[in-house]
Write an enzyme that holds these catalytic residues in place. Structure first.
Site, PDB file in Angstrom:
ATOM      1  N   HIS A 154       5.351   1.235  -5.368  1.00  0.00           N
ATOM      2  CA  HIS A 154       6.654   1.863  -5.599  1.00  0.00           C
ATOM      3  C   HIS A 154       6.428   3.324  -5.990  1.00  0.00           C
ATOM      4  O   HIS A 154       5.382   3.670  -6.567  1.00  0.00           O
ATOM      5  CB  HIS A 154       7.388   1.167  -6.739  1.00  0.00           C
ATOM      6  CG  HIS A 154       7.945  -0.161  -6.383  1.00  0.00           C
ATOM      7  ND1 HIS A 154       8.985  -0.742  -7.086  1.00  0.00           N
ATOM      8  CD2 HIS A 154       7.629  -1.043  -5.404  1.00  0.00           C
ATOM      9  CE1 HIS A 154       9.273  -1.910  -6.561  1.00  0.00           C
ATOM     10  NE2 HIS A 154       8.460  -2.124  -5.542  1.00  0.00           N
TER      11      HIS A 154
ATOM     12  N   GLU B 176       7.608   5.110  -8.406  1.00  0.00           N
ATOM     13  CA  GLU B 176       7.367   5.332  -9.835  1.00  0.00           C
ATOM     14  C   GLU B 176       5.928   4.997 -10.217  1.00  0.00           C
ATOM     15  O   GLU B 176       5.296   5.743 -10.970  1.00  0.00           O
ATOM     16  CB  GLU B 176       8.319   4.477 -10.687  1.00  0.00           C
ATOM     17  CG  GLU B 176       9.786   4.796 -10.491  1.00  0.00           C
ATOM     18  CD  GLU B 176      10.464   3.880  -9.472  1.00  0.00           C
ATOM     19  OE1 GLU B 176      11.647   3.575  -9.659  1.00  0.00           O
ATOM     20  OE2 GLU B 176       9.799   3.471  -8.487  1.00  0.00           O
TER      21      GLU B 176
ATOM     22  N   CYS C 264      12.984  -0.775 -11.219  1.00  0.00           N
ATOM     23  CA  CYS C 264      12.977  -2.235 -11.184  1.00  0.00           C
ATOM     24  C   CYS C 264      12.229  -2.754 -12.420  1.00  0.00           C
ATOM     25  O   CYS C 264      11.689  -1.969 -13.199  1.00  0.00           O
ATOM     26  CB  CYS C 264      12.298  -2.710  -9.900  1.00  0.00           C
ATOM     27  SG  CYS C 264      10.503  -2.431  -9.890  1.00  0.00           S
TER      28      CYS C 264
ATOM     29  N   CYS D  92       8.484  -1.489 -12.453  1.00  0.00           N
ATOM     30  CA  CYS D  92       8.364  -0.066 -12.765  1.00  0.00           C
ATOM     31  C   CYS D  92       8.786   0.215 -14.203  1.00  0.00           C
ATOM     32  O   CYS D  92       8.166   1.032 -14.880  1.00  0.00           O
ATOM     33  CB  CYS D  92       9.181   0.761 -11.776  1.00  0.00           C
ATOM     34  SG  CYS D  92       8.493   0.701 -10.103  1.00  0.00           S
TER      35      CYS D  92
END
Length: 159
Positions: A51, A53, A81, A84
């Site tokens: 991801h 992040e 999410c 993260c």
């Protein structure tokens, strides 16, 4: 300043989109200077944890030479999410600014707020909705186009 740095995160999201990735971008700032930036790479890497992040956190840790990212702000085009959000807490990021809410996985205020849960030993200040329209439109357009391509592929297979 938040809009300025969010625009940089949006530029990262556009890089993801060019790769056929879900257009999500992240930027980490310390002392008003970008120390890391990244975009979603799950489809490219075939790895669930790539991801934007998490990739930005990894780069920021390298940049400061520590796992502690104190006195930093993470800008993300989409609400973090659970995965993260956990990484944000564990890396001690002080502040999170995001654009679009994530009604399916958002853990910075939508489904829950892991970033401000007093049961953890670290909490973050959270600012939501910065350039939300622009961030949300990137995602809406991406998924609309994806659905259209899939529909066209099905149609071709029937022919």
């Amino acid at each position: 300043m938040d809009e300025f740095f969010m625009k940089l995160a949006i530029e990262e999201a556009k890089k993801a989109e060019q790769l056929g990735e879900v257009p999500i971008g992240a930027v980490i700032v310390k002392n008003n200077e970008v120390i890391a930036s990244a975009h979603n790479l799950r489809e490219t890497t075939k790895n669930a944890v790539t991801h934007a992040e998490l990739l930005a956190i990894e780069k920021a840790c390298e940049a400061v030479g520590s796992w502690r990212l104190e006195e930093t702000t993470l800008y993300a085009t989409l609400e973090p999410c659970p995965m993260c959000s956990g990484a944000i807490l564990l890396s001690r990021i002080d502040r999170v600014v995001y654009g679009a809410v994530d009604p399916k996985a958002g853990c910075a205020g939508t489904l829950m707020n892991l970033l401000d849960d007093s049961r953890f030993n670290h909490r973050c200040d959270v600012v939501s909705g910065v350039l939300a329209g622009e961030c949300g439109m990137l995602l809406t357009t991406f998924f609309r186009n994806l659905r259209q391509r899939k529909k066209e592929q099905k149609q071709k297979m029937k022919e």
